[in-house]
Scaffold this motif. Structure first.
Motif, PDB file in Angstrom:
ATOM      1  N   GLU A 110      49.171  23.614  28.133  1.00 20.47           N
ATOM      2  CA  GLU A 110      47.745  23.825  28.384  1.00 20.47           C
ATOM      3  C   GLU A 110      46.976  22.571  28.005  1.00 20.47           C
ATOM      4  O   GLU A 110      47.054  22.089  26.882  1.00 20.47           O
TER       5      GLU A 110
ATOM      6  N   ASP B 210      54.715  26.816  38.280  1.00 22.70           N
ATOM      7  CA  ASP B 210      53.506  27.610  38.178  1.00 22.70           C
ATOM      8  C   ASP B 210      52.362  26.718  37.712  1.00 22.70           C
ATOM      9  O   ASP B 210      52.605  25.700  37.052  1.00 22.70           O
TER      10      ASP B 210
ATOM     11  N   ALA C 125      55.130  26.286  28.903  1.00 18.64           N
ATOM     12  CA  ALA C 125      53.792  26.251  29.493  1.00 18.64           C
ATOM     13  C   ALA C 125      52.964  25.255  28.698  1.00 18.64           C
ATOM     14  O   ALA C 125      52.930  25.313  27.462  1.00 18.64           O
TER      15      ALA C 125
ATOM     16  N   GLU D 197      50.927  32.335  28.372  1.00 17.26           N
ATOM     17  CA  GLU D 197      52.285  32.840  28.510  1.00 17.26           C
ATOM     18  C   GLU D 197      53.211  31.759  29.068  1.00 17.26           C
ATOM     19  O   GLU D 197      52.856  31.060  30.021  1.00 17.26           O
ATOM     20  N   PRO D 198      54.409  31.605  28.501  1.00 18.14           N
ATOM     21  CA  PRO D 198      55.391  30.701  29.104  1.00 18.14           C
ATOM     22  C   PRO D 198      55.969  31.337  30.363  1.00 18.14           C
ATOM     23  O   PRO D 198      55.681  32.494  30.677  1.00 18.14           O
ATOM     24  N   PRO D 199      56.800  30.614  31.122  1.00 12.60           N
ATOM     25  CA  PRO D 199      57.419  31.211  32.311  1.00 12.60           C
ATOM     26  C   PRO D 199      58.207  32.471  31.962  1.00 12.60           C
ATOM     27  O   PRO D 199      58.823  32.562  30.897  1.00 12.60           O
TER      28      PRO D 199
ATOM     29  N   GLY E 295      61.979  27.491  29.419  1.00  9.21           N
ATOM     30  CA  GLY E 295      60.739  27.345  30.168  1.00  9.21           C
ATOM     31  C   GLY E 295      59.587  27.076  29.222  1.00  9.21           C
ATOM     32  O   GLY E 295      59.535  27.641  28.120  1.00  9.21           O
TER      33      GLY E 295
ATOM     34  N   ARG F 259      53.383  25.266  34.212  1.00  4.87           N
ATOM     35  CA  ARG F 259      54.606  25.884  33.695  1.00  4.87           C
ATOM     36  C   ARG F 259      55.811  25.198  34.315  1.00  4.87           C
ATOM     37  O   ARG F 259      55.845  24.974  35.539  1.00  4.87           O
TER      38      ARG F 259
END
Length: 551
Positions: free
Chosen positions: A169, A124, A167, A278-280, A165, A157
């Motif tokens: 930034e 993602d 994420a 949000e994480p996966p 998982g 992600r």
């Protein structure tokens, strides 16, 4: 009059590959004025598209021959599976899913340098910019053990082979030292570790964080100061300078700490979920299959497109139902040697008589473009379609979209966008776009410069029109003006009253060269939602943008 039994025979013939003019003509007659048959027909066509999909082994979201004009054309080989019976197709899909996942997670990585073991995969992204890379990293890109990752901006992600998982930034610098451990030099990282990933670890210059079954995040400053926020479950935190058990602290959901001096100094702080992305999702981690997404290819036998002959039209596509309209190079006007690209199988050309517009100029129209909502198990952030324009747009133009949103609620979003790229992970947040957001029609130049109108309703047929103008003199500004369901121009060419106008100095960051046009659904859109599109148009005049366009 066609009976229900005859209608069923026609459906079976269509699904067996009979798309002759006779069969299609009889189907049109059988569907006319019969909502129940229309619902069955649409559902079966969508299911057939899913079960007879090709599997593209190239870059995510691309299909067919490379676009001669586009620098981001797909380069992968398309592996086509023959048409199967329904039972065999369903069994094949189930069997293939496991094989694809195994192949995807273990295949050699063609995008990363070095020969280390692959420990994660990109699933993602949102406007991600990687340091030292002008090209985007596509869904399915593998991350190697100890491969440095520097994210200048945006979000990526990753699904780790150990089951967790994360994420990231930007700006951030992160390295995966194994499939169970991430090393964060600086930046914000959020993590989700399901039960099978308990023991996943994040290390920073100050501390070591070990997951005990949780959702948590860390914010590491350039100087190494580290914050830990625990949203669910528990984590164990140890200082890097003192690794003994006396430095170990268990943090539970709702707790947050700031750590300095190798973890020796710690301070309770307020937890702040808004600080992190949000994480996966669990569905993404379970369904990780990277770039191996179904691709529908429609054969174009006629070679004819829905050309628009109207003064003032720069580019337009009226979805008129001929075979190959989405993937063909001849459809529409003003797109040159390009075709629509989309996330399949959530994008369809559906031929159903009289389902959308009741305008007298649309008599005989037979189809529309249908975008489904986002399936959270699919590894992409939104459902989108896009197409490259033959020429960059001028400094001033109108753009319009006519359609219908089914299943609208407060979390839903869609827009028609204009930009300088059709990157799949672009959010088009600093480019002109218009659509529906949280029950309001909107037009904008960027998130902070938006004009809105209340009243968007589920199932409502709408026409949105916007005017874009860029004027370098005297102060250098650009502007977007929005109309919602406008009438034609009044006396002496006076335009209807707009909803409003937003402006932005040209000196501020933004996109000012537009080579692509597209549509996208929101990341929180339910999979049952449907965006029905009749046409998209870019024109020199308001009249050319709002007038119904015929083939």
């Amino acid at each position: 009059m066609i009976t229900d039994a005859q209608f069923d025979d026609l459906l079976r013939a269509l699904l067996d590959g009979d798309e002759s003019r006779s069969t299609l003509s009889q189907l049109a007659s059988a569907l006319e004025g019969n909502p129940e048959r229309i619902r069955r027909y649409v559902a079966l066509r969508e299911m057939d598209a899913l079960l007879t999909a090709d599997l593209g082994l190239g870059k995510a979201g691309y299909s067919g021959e490379p676009d001669a004009e586009s620098s981001t054309a797909g380069e992968g080989k398309i592996v086509a599976f023959p048409r199967l019976t329904w039972a065999l197709a369903l069994a094949a899909c189930v069997a293939l899913s496991a094989a694809i996942t195994a192949f995807f997670l273990n295949r050699p990585n063609g995008n990363a340098a070095g020969s280390g073991q692959a420990v994660a995969v990109l699933i993602d992204g949102e406007d991600a910019r990687w340091e030292g890379s002008a090209e985007p990293k596509f869904f399915g890109t593998q991350v190697l053990e100890n491969e440095p990752m520097k994210i200048e901006s945006g979000v990526v992600r990753l699904a780790l082979r150990g089951g967790a998982g994360i994420a990231i930034e930007g700006p951030a610098e992160v390295k995966l030292v194994s499939s169970e451990e991430a090393q964060v030099t600086y930046g914000r990282v959020s993590a989700y570790a399901p039960e099978e990933a308990i023991g996943f670890k994040i290390t920073t210059p100050e501390i070591e964080i070990t997951d005990l079954g949780t959702r948590f995040a860390t914010n590491v400053s350039q100087t190494g100061q580290t914050e830990v926020h625990v949203f669910e479950g528990e984590v164990a935190v140890k200082g890097r300078q003192n690794s003994g058990e006396d430095s170990r602290e268990i943090l539970t959901g709702g707790a947050a700490r700031r750590f300095e001096r190798g973890g020796q100094t710690r301070q309770a702080i307020a937890i702040d979920p808004a600080l992190f992305v949000e994480p996966p999702a669990l569905e993404q981690l379970l369904a990780t299959s990277g770039e191996m997404k179904p691709v529908i290819t429609i054969e174009d036998e006629s070679g004819e497109g829905a050309h628009v002959y109207r003064p003032g039209v720069i580019a337009s596509h009226v979805f008129s139902g001929f075979e190959g309209e989405i993937d063909g190079l001849g459809a529409g006007t003003g797109f040159g040697n390009s075709h629509w690209r989309g996330q399949r199988p959530f994008t369809h050309l559906i031929a159903v008589p009289g389902l959308l517009s009741e305008h007298p100029d649309y008599t005989g129209r037979s189809s529309f473009l249908l975008l489904r909502g986002r399936n959270s198990a699919e590894p992409f952030v939104v459902n989108r379609v896009g197409r490259r324009l033959a020429e960059p747009l001028p400094d001033e133009f109108f753009f319009s979209v006519r359609g219908q949103y089914r299943g609208l609620d407060e979390d839903d979003f869609f827009c028609m966008w204009l930009g300088d790229t059709d990157r799949e992970d672009s959010s088009h947040s600093r480019e002109p776009n218009m659509g529906i957001l949280k029950g309001k029609f909107f037009g904008r130049l960027e998130l902070e410069r938006t004009v809105e109108l209340d009243g968007a309703a589920p199932g409502e047929r709408f026409l949105l029109v916007a005017h874009y103008a860029r004027d370098p003199e005297p102060d250098g500004v650009e502007a977007v003006t929005l109309w919602v369901n406008p009438g034609a121009s009044g006396a002496n060419g006076m335009l209807p009253e707009p909803v409003g106008t937003v402006t932005r100095p040209l000196s501020e960051p933004g996109t000012h060269t537009f080579r692509y046009l597209g549509l996208r659904m929101g990341k929180y859109t339910e999979v049952t939602d449907e965006l029905v599109i009749d046409h998209v148009t870019v024109a020199e005049t308001f009249e050319a943008a709002v007038s119904p366009l015929a083939k």
